[in-house]
Design a protein around this motif. Sequence first.
Motif, PDB file in Angstrom:
ATOM      1  N   MET A   1      41.461   2.818  31.834  1.00  0.00           N
ATOM      2  CA  MET A   1      40.231   2.014  31.770  1.00  0.00           C
ATOM      3  C   MET A   1      39.429   2.125  33.060  1.00  0.00           C
ATOM      4  SD  MET A   1      43.122   0.241  32.380  1.00  0.00           S
ATOM      5  CE  MET A   1      43.890  -1.187  33.134  1.00  0.00           C
ATOM      6  N   TRP A   2      40.085   2.551  34.151  1.00  0.00           N
ATOM      7  CA  TRP A   2      39.399   2.703  35.440  1.00  0.00           C
ATOM      8  C   TRP A   2      39.261   4.168  35.846  1.00  0.00           C
ATOM      9  CZ3 TRP A   2      43.469  -1.369  37.010  1.00  0.00           C
ATOM     10  CH2 TRP A   2      43.057  -2.643  36.581  1.00  0.00           C
ATOM     11  N   SER A   3      39.397   5.078  34.893  1.00  0.00           N
ATOM     12  CA  SER A   3      39.404   6.510  35.239  1.00  0.00           C
ATOM     13  C   SER A   3      38.050   7.010  35.750  1.00  0.00           C
ATOM     14  CB  SER A   3      39.856   7.353  34.042  1.00  0.00           C
ATOM     15  OG  SER A   3      38.948   7.203  32.979  1.00  0.00           O
ATOM     16  N   ASP A   4      36.990   6.207  35.578  1.00  0.00           N
ATOM     17  CA  ASP A   4      35.682   6.613  36.107  1.00  0.00           C
ATOM     18  C   ASP A   4      35.437   6.050  37.520  1.00  0.00           C
ATOM     19  OD1 ASP A   4      35.551   3.996  35.206  1.00  0.00           O
ATOM     20  OD2 ASP A   4      33.469   4.141  34.505  1.00  0.00           O
ATOM     21  N   HIS A   5      36.432   5.356  38.078  1.00  0.00           N
ATOM     22  CA  HIS A   5      36.297   4.858  39.452  1.00  0.00           C
ATOM     23  C   HIS A   5      36.356   6.059  40.408  1.00  0.00           C
ATOM     24  CE1 HIS A   5      36.985   2.734  43.199  1.00  0.00           C
ATOM     25  NE2 HIS A   5      36.828   1.564  42.592  1.00  0.00           N
ATOM     26  N   PRO A   6      35.474   6.106  41.424  1.00  0.00           N
ATOM     27  CA  PRO A   6      35.472   7.249  42.355  1.00  0.00           C
ATOM     28  C   PRO A   6      36.816   7.485  43.051  1.00  0.00           C
ATOM     29  CG  PRO A   6      33.576   5.808  42.758  1.00  0.00           C
ATOM     30  CD  PRO A   6      34.413   5.128  41.720  1.00  0.00           C
ATOM     31  N   GLU A   7      37.618   6.424  43.202  1.00  0.00           N
ATOM     32  CA  GLU A   7      38.919   6.585  43.870  1.00  0.00           C
ATOM     33  C   GLU A   7      40.097   6.510  42.889  1.00  0.00           C
ATOM     34  OE1 GLU A   7      39.974   7.481  46.845  1.00  0.00           O
ATOM     35  OE2 GLU A   7      37.956   7.743  47.639  1.00  0.00           O
ATOM     36  N   TYR A   8      39.808   6.703  41.588  1.00  0.00           N
ATOM     37  CA  TYR A   8      40.906   6.736  40.603  1.00  0.00           C
ATOM     38  C   TYR A   8      41.931   7.781  41.060  1.00  0.00           C
ATOM     39  CZ  TYR A   8      43.251   7.463  36.069  1.00  0.00           C
ATOM     40  OH  TYR A   8      44.190   7.589  35.054  1.00  0.00           O
ATOM     41  N   PRO A   9      43.204   7.381  41.224  1.00  0.00           N
ATOM     42  CA  PRO A   9      44.149   8.275  41.928  1.00  0.00           C
ATOM     43  C   PRO A   9      44.795   9.363  41.067  1.00  0.00           C
ATOM     44  CG  PRO A   9      45.164   6.140  41.492  1.00  0.00           C
ATOM     45  CD  PRO A   9      43.771   6.046  40.972  1.00  0.00           C
ATOM     46  N   PHE A  10      44.645   9.279  39.735  1.00  0.00           N
ATOM     47  CA  PHE A  10      45.491  10.138  38.892  1.00  0.00           C
ATOM     48  C   PHE A  10      44.778  11.373  38.331  1.00  0.00           C
ATOM     49  CE2 PHE A  10      47.602   5.826  37.792  1.00  0.00           C
ATOM     50  CZ  PHE A  10      48.280   5.826  38.998  1.00  0.00           C
TER      51      PHE A  10
ATOM     52  N   ARG B   1      33.568  -7.927  35.753  1.00  0.00           N
ATOM     53  CA  ARG B   1      32.746  -7.093  34.864  1.00  0.00           C
ATOM     54  C   ARG B   1      31.329  -7.655  34.838  1.00  0.00           C
ATOM     55  NH1 ARG B   1      35.888  -4.566  30.249  1.00  0.00           N
ATOM     56  NH2 ARG B   1      38.084  -5.087  30.487  1.00  0.00           N
ATOM     57  N   ASP B   2      30.383  -6.796  34.427  1.00  0.00           N
ATOM     58  CA  ASP B   2      29.012  -7.285  34.277  1.00  0.00           C
ATOM     59  C   ASP B   2      28.817  -7.882  32.877  1.00  0.00           C
ATOM     60  OD1 ASP B   2      28.611  -5.204  32.465  1.00  0.00           O
ATOM     61  OD2 ASP B   2      27.415  -3.984  33.840  1.00  0.00           O
ATOM     62  N   GLU B   3      27.582  -8.286  32.564  1.00  0.00           N
ATOM     63  CA  GLU B   3      27.335  -8.972  31.287  1.00  0.00           C
ATOM     64  C   GLU B   3      27.560  -8.061  30.075  1.00  0.00           C
ATOM     65  OE1 GLU B   3      23.491  -7.528  33.103  1.00  0.00           O
ATOM     66  OE2 GLU B   3      25.267  -8.628  33.764  1.00  0.00           O
ATOM     67  N   ASN B   4      27.594  -6.733  30.320  1.00  0.00           N
ATOM     68  CA  ASN B   4      27.855  -5.792  29.220  1.00  0.00           C
ATOM     69  C   ASN B   4      29.328  -5.389  29.132  1.00  0.00           C
ATOM     70  OD1 ASN B   4      25.056  -5.625  28.527  1.00  0.00           O
ATOM     71  ND2 ASN B   4      24.786  -4.376  30.376  1.00  0.00           N
ATOM     72  N   GLY B   5      30.152  -6.035  29.966  1.00  0.00           N
ATOM     73  CA  GLY B   5      31.587  -5.717  29.918  1.00  0.00           C
ATOM     74  C   GLY B   5      31.987  -4.530  30.763  1.00  0.00           C
ATOM     75  N   ARG B   6      31.041  -3.974  31.530  1.00  0.00           N
ATOM     76  CA  ARG B   6      31.377  -2.826  32.386  1.00  0.00           C
ATOM     77  C   ARG B   6      32.057  -3.298  33.661  1.00  0.00           C
ATOM     78  NH1 ARG B   6      26.211  -0.484  30.727  1.00  0.00           N
ATOM     79  NH2 ARG B   6      25.289  -1.660  32.437  1.00  0.00           N
ATOM     80  N   TRP B   7      33.044  -2.522  34.126  1.00  0.00           N
ATOM     81  CA  TRP B   7      33.763  -2.875  35.353  1.00  0.00           C
ATOM     82  C   TRP B   7      32.815  -2.847  36.543  1.00  0.00           C
ATOM     83  CZ3 TRP B   7      38.349  -4.901  34.711  1.00  0.00           C
ATOM     84  CH2 TRP B   7      39.063  -4.581  33.549  1.00  0.00           C
ATOM     85  N   LEU B   8      32.962  -3.803  37.429  1.00  0.00           N
ATOM     86  CA  LEU B   8      32.151  -3.843  38.645  1.00  0.00           C
ATOM     87  C   LEU B   8      32.957  -3.255  39.801  1.00  0.00           C
ATOM     88  CD1 LEU B   8      30.546  -7.372  38.173  1.00  0.00           C
ATOM     89  CD2 LEU B   8      29.374  -5.170  38.063  1.00  0.00           C
TER      90      LEU B   8
END
Length: 326
Positions: free
Chosen positions: A313-322, A134-141
């Motif tokens: 928590m990862w639903s904004d990932h471009p390859e989120y599968p669901f 994660r970055d310093e703001n807690g966002r997933w990298l």
Amino acid sequence: MDLSAADHRIPLSDGNSIPIIGLGTYSNPRVTPEGTCKTSVKAAIDVGYRHIDGAYVYLNEHEVGEAIREKIAEGKVRREDIFYCGKLWCTALDPENVRPCLERTLKILQLDYVDLYIIELPMAFQPGDKIYPRDENGRWLYHKTNLCATWEALEACKDAGLVKSLGVSNFNRRQLELILNKPGLKYKPVSNQVECHPYFIQTKLLKFCQQHDIVIVAYSPLGTSRDPTWVNLSSPPLLTDPLLKALGEKYNKTTAQVALRFNVQRGVAVIPKSFNPERIKDNFQIFDFSLTEEEMKSIETLNKNVRFVELSMWSDHPEYPFHEEY
């Protein structure tokens, strides 16, 4: 399919085979006492399990390796009797990181090869030492990668003898097709490990996988823990279901045994996780009864088409599968 406690392997498309029931070993390392996993794996092998499902990110592969090696030393099993599934984590999907990641798992296990190595999720995270970057703001990298290039690196690991079979996990149809339609494909995925149980029966994905000789391996085949920090609690606990209970009473079986038997009769491999010796034993006792066609159909009607494990928590990932139907 005539399966027994002594012989319950089913064929994979590459000529190898997978035991249809295995022991899941996921646990929260923060709350699981050291040695718990090792004790459970040894108990499972004693009961008759030959399939152990693990992952580097569970942080307990050293215990799994110790348990397997001790059982081999005792003469209880040979290495070739054991089927170990390891997983390639999201921070190692770039081709140059694939083999080092697998070699690290082999070093931790102190084994020469794994039987199945799978891409744990189709979503890449920033490479590096942090499992959950994660970055310093807690966002997933997140990280952009080419799953076909990842797959080619896995094929090279198979050619090098580090792994017997290759598969994926949490891939949807589109992501599977990406691999299956890859120009110059050398080895196709033999399995896709996904959530699958009577409340989420995965009919369309199962049919697609069966058409392509891909075995579905069901994680959370008994539902899952009720931890609200990562589990969708909109469905009630699977193991209190009245129909499963009634069928359990009919066959003198637990609801868990009925749920596992349902998947096994569909040709779906199951990897129930338990660190409880009695439940490990009970979960294996699914080869001495079978459900009728009508009972299988009635269990199918329980489908709610809702995941317990959404990974939202990862639903904004471009390859989120669901996001896609299947």
